[in-house]
Design a protein around this motif. Structure first.
Motif, PDB file in Angstrom:
ATOM      1  N   ALA A  90      45.777  44.156  51.730  1.00 21.90           N
ATOM      2  CA  ALA A  90      47.158  44.621  51.635  1.00 21.90           C
ATOM      3  C   ALA A  90      47.688  45.053  52.997  1.00 21.90           C
ATOM      4  O   ALA A  90      48.766  44.621  53.440  1.00 21.90           O
ATOM      5  N   TYR A  95      45.090  39.448  41.746  1.00 16.88           N
ATOM      6  CA  TYR A  95      44.196  40.437  41.134  1.00 16.88           C
ATOM      7  C   TYR A  95      44.983  41.379  40.227  1.00 16.88           C
ATOM      8  O   TYR A  95      44.557  41.677  39.096  1.00 16.88           O
ATOM      9  N   SER A 100      44.118  50.991  50.527  1.00 22.76           N
ATOM     10  CA  SER A 100      45.135  50.989  51.578  1.00 22.76           C
ATOM     11  C   SER A 100      45.232  52.343  52.266  1.00 22.76           C
ATOM     12  O   SER A 100      45.287  52.423  53.496  1.00 22.76           O
ATOM     13  N   LEU A 118      40.565  44.971  48.886  1.00 24.00           N
ATOM     14  CA  LEU A 118      41.967  44.924  48.474  1.00 24.00           C
ATOM     15  C   LEU A 118      42.838  45.727  49.424  1.00 24.00           C
ATOM     16  O   LEU A 118      43.948  45.301  49.783  1.00 24.00           O
ATOM     17  N   VAL A 132      45.879  39.812  46.569  1.00 22.89           N
ATOM     18  CA  VAL A 132      46.171  41.104  45.942  1.00 22.89           C
ATOM     19  C   VAL A 132      47.041  40.901  44.707  1.00 22.89           C
ATOM     20  O   VAL A 132      46.795  41.499  43.643  1.00 22.89           O
ATOM     21  N   CYS A 176      46.441  36.744  51.951  1.00 15.21           N
ATOM     22  CA  CYS A 176      46.046  38.121  51.614  1.00 15.21           C
ATOM     23  C   CYS A 176      46.942  38.689  50.522  1.00 15.21           C
ATOM     24  O   CYS A 176      46.464  39.290  49.548  1.00 15.21           O
ATOM     25  N   VAL A 189      44.085  49.297  44.800  1.00 14.39           N
ATOM     26  CA  VAL A 189      44.852  48.857  45.963  1.00 14.39           C
ATOM     27  C   VAL A 189      45.359  50.068  46.750  1.00 14.39           C
ATOM     28  O   VAL A 189      45.304  50.095  47.990  1.00 14.39           O
TER      29      VAL A 189
END
Length: 330
Positions: free
Chosen positions: A144, A182, A216, A140, A179, A175, A212
């Motif tokens: 992102a 989800y 990230s 994820l 995200v 992508c 996320v």
């Protein structure tokens, strides 16, 4: 009683064998990785990087591993088996420090995680769900940041991937959609996520959002670690390094090369043509891969010694070797 004693003896022997094999494999991997470079080359690479840059790279690397241990902590909460962070942090760091260098991290780090978490009552299936959740957290984060990299640096992405501009935009949107879907599934509690024969409940939206964020921030920190060593030889900007690193990691996930050997190097050389980046890249591998690998092996060996002594002495009330006792299995 005799049968129980025989079973305990077999488990102890199996524990000893698997521990020895794990430590031996990690030691072999460390020697094999270092053998690719001469001592003079390693020494020159490190000396060429200013101390402030090395310290900065080390700090960002530590932050990345801290983020990833938080991923384990979130995973345990998501599967309904929360554990104290001081235990989770040790287990996750050892698993990640070794797994990042071995490759096939789902299997290598998963095996080490199981050794730690099984002592707290997690079943093999629960440990597999934890590994799946952690892998999803990384994916994820990559999706992102990857979407941002593709949209902000489309020309660079075209050069690396060979896709046209339309393909780059489509990949970025895919992508972002992944995200977003989800997070939407988490917000509306739309059921379970199934990958092959393993399934996991979509977590509450707060945990999904934290996934996320953790994924990230992890990639942002690793990019910052790489930027620190590259900045010693080139006036390269952090956004460019971050974009290249994210795109390179997408290639690593596809090729499953241990530690991304050769993939990250080729993309960085593409970003900085004509610049000698071998020294900084060696320094990056030492800081981000080899140091955690060595520390992980030491902690793993030490934890096994403690657990074995603890097992011979018998469980103390309400305590474990490196943390308080777990709550009963649900």
């Amino acid at each position: 009683m005799a049968r129980h004693g025989a079973g305990s003896g077999r488990r102890r022997r199996w524990t000893l064998i698997t521990t020895a094999l794990s430590v031996a494999l990690g030691a072999y991997l460390l020697v094999r990785t270092l053998s690719g470079y001469g001592l003079a080359e390693l020494d020159a690479a490190v000396r060429a990087i200013p101390a402030a840059r090395l310290l900065g790279a080390g700090a960002f690397a530590a932050g990345s591993y801290l983020c990833l241990t938080a991923g384990d902590w979130l995973a345990l909460r998501a599967i309904g088996r929360p554990l104290p962070y001081r235990y989770v942090g040790v287990a996750a760091f050892v698993a990640l420090g070794v797994g990042h260098s071995i490759g096939l991290s789902g299997l290598s780090s998963g095996a080490i995680r199981y050794r730690f978490y099984a002592r707290r009552g997690l079943t093999l299936a629960e440990s597999a769900k934890l590994v799946l959740f952690c892998g999803l957290t990384v994916a994820l984060g990559l999706m992102a940041l990857g979407a941002l990299a593709l949209l902000l640096r489309p020309r660079l992405a075209q050069e690396i991937t060979g896709l046209g501009r339309g393909g780059i935009v489509a990949a970025a949107l895919a992508c972002l959609a992944g995200v977003g879907l989800y997070l939407a599934a988490a917000a509306f509690r739309l059921g379970r996520l199934t990958i092959r024969r393993w399934s996991i409940e979509v977590p509450p939206w707060r945990i999904a959002l934290a996934q996320v964020a953790v994924g990230s921030v992890n990639f942002a920190l690793v990019s910052a670690c790489l930027h620190q060593v590259l900045a010693a030889v080139s006036d390269v900007a952090y956004p460019g390094v971050a974009s290249v690193f994210v795109i390179a990691n997408a290639a690593v996930l596809v090729t499953n090369v241990p530690g991304g050997v050769g993939v990250i190097e080729s993309v960085v050389v593409h970003l900085l043509p004509g610049t000698d980046v071998i020294g900084p890249l060696i320094a990056f591998r030492v800081v981000y891969f080899l140091v955690p690998l060595a520390l992980g092996l030491l902690v793993f060996a030490g934890a096994e010694v403690v657990f074995r002594r603890r097992g011979r002495a018998g469980p103390a009330p309400g305590r474990d070797a490196i943390g308080p006792a777990a709550s009963p299995a649900r």
